[in-house]
Design a protein around this motif. Structure first.
Motif, PDB file in Angstrom:
ATOM      1  N   LEU A  92     100.556  19.694  -8.913  1.00 11.59           N
ATOM      2  CA  LEU A  92      99.867  18.285  -8.706  1.00 11.59           C
ATOM      3  C   LEU A  92     100.096  17.711  -7.399  1.00 11.59           C
ATOM      4  N   TYR A  96     104.726  21.424 -21.730  1.00 12.51           N
ATOM      5  CA  TYR A  96     103.140  21.692 -22.173  1.00 12.51           C
ATOM      6  C   TYR A  96     102.632  22.788 -22.917  1.00 12.51           C
ATOM      7  N   GLU A 105      94.669  13.173 -13.930  1.00  6.82           N
ATOM      8  CA  GLU A 105      95.357  14.257 -14.238  1.00  6.82           C
ATOM      9  C   GLU A 105      96.176  14.298 -15.539  1.00  6.82           C
ATOM     10  N   PRO A 109     107.256   7.111 -11.084  1.00  2.00           N
ATOM     11  CA  PRO A 109     108.129   8.245 -11.201  1.00  2.00           C
ATOM     12  C   PRO A 109     108.039   9.123 -10.085  1.00  2.00           C
ATOM     13  N   LYS A 110     106.726   9.351  -9.718  1.00  2.00           N
ATOM     14  CA  LYS A 110     106.588  10.515  -8.825  1.00  2.00           C
ATOM     15  C   LYS A 110     106.686  10.366  -7.325  1.00  2.00           C
ATOM     16  N   GLY A 140     104.384  13.961 -11.692  1.00  2.00           N
ATOM     17  CA  GLY A 140     103.166  13.292 -10.431  1.00  2.00           C
ATOM     18  C   GLY A 140     102.079  13.289 -10.866  1.00  2.00           C
ATOM     19  N   ALA A 141     101.710  13.317 -12.228  1.00  4.11           N
ATOM     20  CA  ALA A 141     100.389  13.240 -12.625  1.00  4.11           C
ATOM     21  C   ALA A 141      99.565  11.918 -12.546  1.00  4.11           C
ATOM     22  N   SER A 142      98.599  11.669 -11.892  1.00  3.93           N
ATOM     23  CA  SER A 142      97.903  10.665 -11.928  1.00  3.93           C
ATOM     24  C   SER A 142      97.177  10.210 -13.507  1.00  3.93           C
ATOM     25  N   PHE A 191     103.716  22.894 -12.551  1.00  4.95           N
ATOM     26  CA  PHE A 191     102.999  22.037 -12.709  1.00  4.95           C
ATOM     27  C   PHE A 191     102.847  20.709 -11.482  1.00  4.95           C
ATOM     28  N   ALA A 220     104.409  14.316 -17.663  1.00  2.68           N
ATOM     29  CA  ALA A 220     103.396  14.375 -16.877  1.00  2.68           C
ATOM     30  C   ALA A 220     103.512  13.352 -15.735  1.00  2.68           C
ATOM     31  N   ARG A 221     103.939  12.239 -16.151  1.00  2.00           N
ATOM     32  CA  ARG A 221     104.217  11.210 -14.997  1.00  2.00           C
ATOM     33  C   ARG A 221     105.013  11.435 -14.072  1.00  2.00           C
TER      34      ARG A 221
END
Lengths: 356, 286
Positions: A102, A87, B192, A72-73, B187-189, A98, B183-184
């Motif tokens: 990241l 969150y 993270e 996704p990122k 862009g969180a791993s 956030f 979160a995904r």
């Protein structure tokens, strides 16, 4: 901003296929609404665009780049969830910043960008608050802000307004629309609410049971629904459908009512058809077909009348103030230019003139 | 007012039972701490004697190591296990059940089993280490002063981490899936996600469990007493065991009670400080 192409995309869970080859082309900056009844696969499709679900077959490309295998990122998309998915342990500011945090963006840049977006969304006063200290509409705005901060190529919205009350929904609808006008970011918006679809979309994709039924502008879909499903789904109240067949160039209802239809229908002689007419295309006419009033629902600006006509319950919408009472007879005629005929077998619309 | 007094009448039986079970032993311990074995009042003599005993400071430091060592690794391994068990993998249900085993086994059974496994000559652990040549000669796990306390702590960690894991797992499962997905997309791993989504969401669970673990570790007797009884040379003597042995081996009930009273005071202070500093987070006031 980027175009988005969905090419023969399929989704299966084991042997069960839930999306059967979906093709949609979305041009740069377009606001596309995926609409359909629950379980039609629209949310699944959106999650596949986001990268939250695997793509079983076919190709999704964003900005000309196939993203099937990307996380996704890496897709340069942002998504607004139905539940907002803020969150809870972060302030509005932290929530919005956030993704940049990241991405290891410099702190000053994150602060500037968050403040910038907060200003456009009227959230400056709430930056230090926690999500639970906000109202539904404010949370919704924070969720959008979180998506906007990243300045993504594509925005994905998953039924973002369904947790809001009716009044706020109308307000947020226009806010989203305004934001889109300003940012011109390609947007895919999922909803089950056809009014949302009609009011917001540049292009509507009507889905049903894992298939695309029709793609087009809101008015195209309204004026020329491709099949019975779209005819019934788009428009509120829904289009009236009366079963019958074509006899001697006329429509003969199953109860024997004979109605005039446009001349080209003569070529359908003997064929089983469904006649479709929208509620606002019924006219009270002393020379018309006899009907019986069942209920009357005045809304102020117009009057909804449920009637019995040709053995079917149909709805009429009249703008003039008429005095009607349940049980009373009424004469109706159909505006000939607005009559639709659908093939009973295939459900497809039968064009009656070259331009429609 | 009439209503209120009727209310008291109803809770009176429960209050009496609680009074006998809680207030009486506490009060009686207080009384014991200022009397000798014959029941004569001796003032603070018991306190003076027990504080003068050479074992007391040793037990104090041992207790500190025991509690700190146990808590840190119980929480660490427990949380790690919870995160692992929260992932989707084949056979997860079985692994979850197996993880619980150490916690379900009665303490005395676990202690005896470990004592045998750690036996210098016949224990399986030394056998497994010497057979492939990892070490030259057997280690006296339970007789060597440098290894015995770490071994006790390790057994305690083994015993309690499943409890932490299950509680934290329950907390993790209450986190809406949307948050992970958000979160995904942000862009969180995986790590993270752990750091920014999972841990903050189960923070209150971890705080509460840590408090329980501190109290349990402070009051612990079973494992150490069953394996070493505080030996060798007081290397594993922690205060609860010192109290127990003073009372029932040394028959010095007054001194044991005096030590209990002081220990009780220290424990209360520790728990109080813990709650003040960690458990109350003004930001998360609901």
């Amino acid at each position: 901003m980027a175009p988005l192409t969905i090419n023969d995309v399929r989704k299966s869970y084991g042997a069960l296929e839930v999306l059967h080859g979906v093709n949609i082309d979305i041009t740069d900056g377009e606001f596309v609404v995926l609409v359909g009844p629950s379980g039609c696969g629209k949310s699944t499709l959106l999650r596949m665009l986001a990268g939250l679900e695997d793509i079983s077959a076919g190709e999704v490309s964003i900005g000309g780049r196939v993203v099937n295998a990307l996380q996704p990122k890496e897709r340069d998309i942002a998504m607004v969830f139905q539940s907002y998915a803020l969150y809870p342990h972060m302030t509005v500011k932290q929530n919005m910043g956030f993704s940049l945090k990241l991405a290891r963006a410099p702190k000053q840049d994150v602060r500037d960008r968050v403040l910038d977006v907060a200003k456009t969304l009227n959230l400056e006063d709430y930056l230090q608050r926690y999500p639970r200290q906000l109202s539904g509409g404010q949370r919704q705005r924070v969720a959008m802000g979180r998506a906007m901060v990243r300045n993504p190529e594509v925005f994905l919205f998953d039924e973002p307004l369904s947790n809001l009350d009716a009044k706020l929904r109308v307000k947020m609808r226009s806010e989203i629309k305004q934001n889109h006008h300003r940012l011109k970011t390609t947007t895919v918006y999922v909803t089950h609410d056809q009014v949302e679809a009609m009011t917001m979309a540049d292009k509507i994709v009507v889905m049903n049971a894992g298939r695309v039924e029709q793609v087009g502008s809101p008015l195209e879909l309204y004026d020329r629904p491709a099949n019975i499903f779209v005819a019934g789904f788009i428009g509120s109240p829904a289009m009236n459908l009366i079963a019958g067949r074509i006899v001697d160039g006329h429509f003969l209802g199953s109860d024997g009512t004979c109605m005039a239809v446009p001349a080209p229908a003569a070529r359908l002689e003997g064929q089983e058809v469904k006649l479709g007419i929208r509620p606002e295309h019924l006219v009270i006419d002393p020379q018309g077909h006899p009907a019986e009033v069942l209920t009357v629902e005045p809304t102020g600006s117009e009057t909804l009348v449920l009637m019995q006509l040709a053995g079917h319950e149909i709805v009429g919408v009249f703008r003039e103030r008429i005095t009607l009472a349940p049980g009373k007879p009424l004469s109706l005629s159909l505006m000939p230019d607005h009559i639709h005929l659908f093939d009973t077998q295939t459900g497809l619309r039968i064009p009656l003139s070259p331009e429609n | 007012m009439q209503k209120q007094s009727t209310g008291y009448l109803f809770i009176l039986p429960a209050l009496m039972v609680l009074g006998m079970l809680i207030a009486y032993p506490v009060a009686y311990t207080g009384l014991l701490s200022v009397t000798d074995n014959a029941g004569n009042f001796v003032g603070l003599e018991n306190f003076r004697r027990v504080l003068a005993a050479r074992a007391t400071p040793i037990a104090f430091w041992n207790t500190l190591w025991w509690v700190l060592g146990s808590i840190i690794f119980q929480v660490l391994f427990g949380v790690m296990a919870a995160i692992l068990l929260n992932q989707n993998f084949r056979g997860r249900a079985i692994v979850r059940s197996v993880t619980l085993v150490p916690w379900v086994v009665p303490g005395i059974v676990a202690a005896t089993t470990w004592a045998w496994m750690l036996h210098t000559e016949f224990g399986i652990i030394n056998y497994m280490l010497t057979a492939p040549g990892l070490i030259d000669k057997p280690i006296g796990w339970l007789t060597n002063g440098n290894t015995v306390m770490p071994v006790m702590i390790a057994i305690n960690i083994w015993k309690m981490f499943p409890f932490v894991a299950i509680m934290v797992l329950a907390g993790l499962q209450s986190i809406p899936n949307d948050l992970y997905e958000a979160a995904r997309i942000d862009g969180a791993s995986f790590w993270e996600e752990v750091w920014y989504v999972m841990l903050p969401q189960v923070r209150s669970v971890i705080v509460a469990i840590t408090l329980l673990l501190v109290i349990w570790a402070l009051n612990h007797i079973t494992i150490i007493y069953a394996i070493t009884r505080g030996g060798p040379a007081n290397k594993t003597l922690i205060t609860p065991i010192q109290i127990f042995r003073t009372a029932f081996d040394g028959m010095q009930f007054g001194q044991a009670a005096a030590l209990s009273v002081m220990f009780f005071g220290v424990a209360i202070v520790i728990v109080f400080i813990y709650i003040r500093t960690l458990a109350s987070n003004p930001e998360e006031a609901r």
